[in-house]
Design an enzyme around this catalytic site. Structure first.
Site: not given
Length: 278
Positions: A134, A137
């Site tokens: 992600c 992230c």
């Protein structure tokens, strides 16, 4: 005379009954018999109803009403989705809960260890990664890594845990994170009560703001792996000092405050040899 009166009375009563019948028309079955004018007015009402249903403007008005109702419902749903009403409340983790978590190293020959080994001597800053691929992230991992030099001066290590190890996802995540990464197969760091954000996250304005922020920062990613279980960041003190900071991700891209992480890290009291012997 009496007989005449009686006949007259009989005639009078019969006349009154006849008048009442005329005033209230009933058929032999006991049902009301409506006058022709009333029947005609009923037919006119039905004819008007048919005309209204056949009128295109009536249909258009109905469709406009349905459309307005649907738009109102959508607007209300959008408003509620951008509040915290439907968000699951995080349950704070106890130190004893975190200490007993089993972690695995990501070496060729992995070994299993208890999580308390990460912070037992010098405390630790730990990121529970929602999904290594992600880009949100990866952005937070890069932000935490910007504190690495200051954490090194304090003697506080920086770690991350992931909930799955898929192909090269962790290796591709490593350039964004300057600490050691462990595998939490049972997803304990994402508990005690695991929280998920499903497709409602994509209609939250805060999430879209986070998307654009990460894109503008030059971060990119992929869709590999599970990404609905929300992560977080912990600052844990040494020994039994306890959890000094617990940040639970509220929505996709909800980053921890870096100043709060640094302040909590400064509160860590490293264990000395004397305290270890005790």
């Amino acid at each position: 005379m009496a007989v005449a009166r009686w006949r007259g009375g009989a005639r009078g009563s019969a006349g009154s009954k006849l008048r009442r019948r005329r005033a209230r028309p009933w058929d032999p079955r006991g049902q009301a018999v409506w006058p022709l004018s009333a029947r005609a007015s009923g037919r006119e009402i039905q004819a008007r109803r048919r005309e209204a249903l056949e009128d295109p403007s009536f249909f258009t008005m109905g469709m406009w009403s349905i459309g307005a109702g649907a738009l109102g419902a959508a607007a209300l749903a959008l408003l509620l989705a951008n509040t915290d009403v439907f968000l699951s409340k995080p349950q704070k983790a106890a130190l004893e809960y975190l200490e007993d978590i089993d972690l695995k190293t990501l070496e060729k020959e992995p070994r299993t260890l208890k999580a308390k080994e990460l912070w037992e001597k010098n405390g630790a800053v730990i990121m529970a990664v929602r999904r290594p691929g992600c880009f949100l992230c990866r952005e937070e991992a890069a932000d935490l890594s910007s504190l690495k030099s200051m954490l090194d001066q304090l003697g506080v290590p920086l770690y991350a845990v992931v909930k799955e190890h898929i192909r090269t996802e962790v290796e591709d995540f490593q350039p964004y994170f300057k600490g050691e990464i462990f595998l939490d197969e049972k997803k304990k760091f994402y508990g005690p009560q695991r929280r998920k954000m499903m497709f409602m996250g994509f209609i939250r304005l805060g999430v879209w703001y986070n998307f654009f922020r990460a894109w503008n920062g030059g971060f990119s990613g992929n869709l590999e792996g599970e990404g609905f279980i929300l992560g977080g960041v912990f600052v844990v003190g040494s020994g039994k000092q306890g959890i000094l900071l617990e940040h639970r991700e509220k929505e996709f891209g909800d980053k921890v405050n870096l100043l709060s992480v640094l302040e909590a890290a400064k509160m860590i009291k490293p264990q000395t040899l004397a305290s270890e012997k005790k």
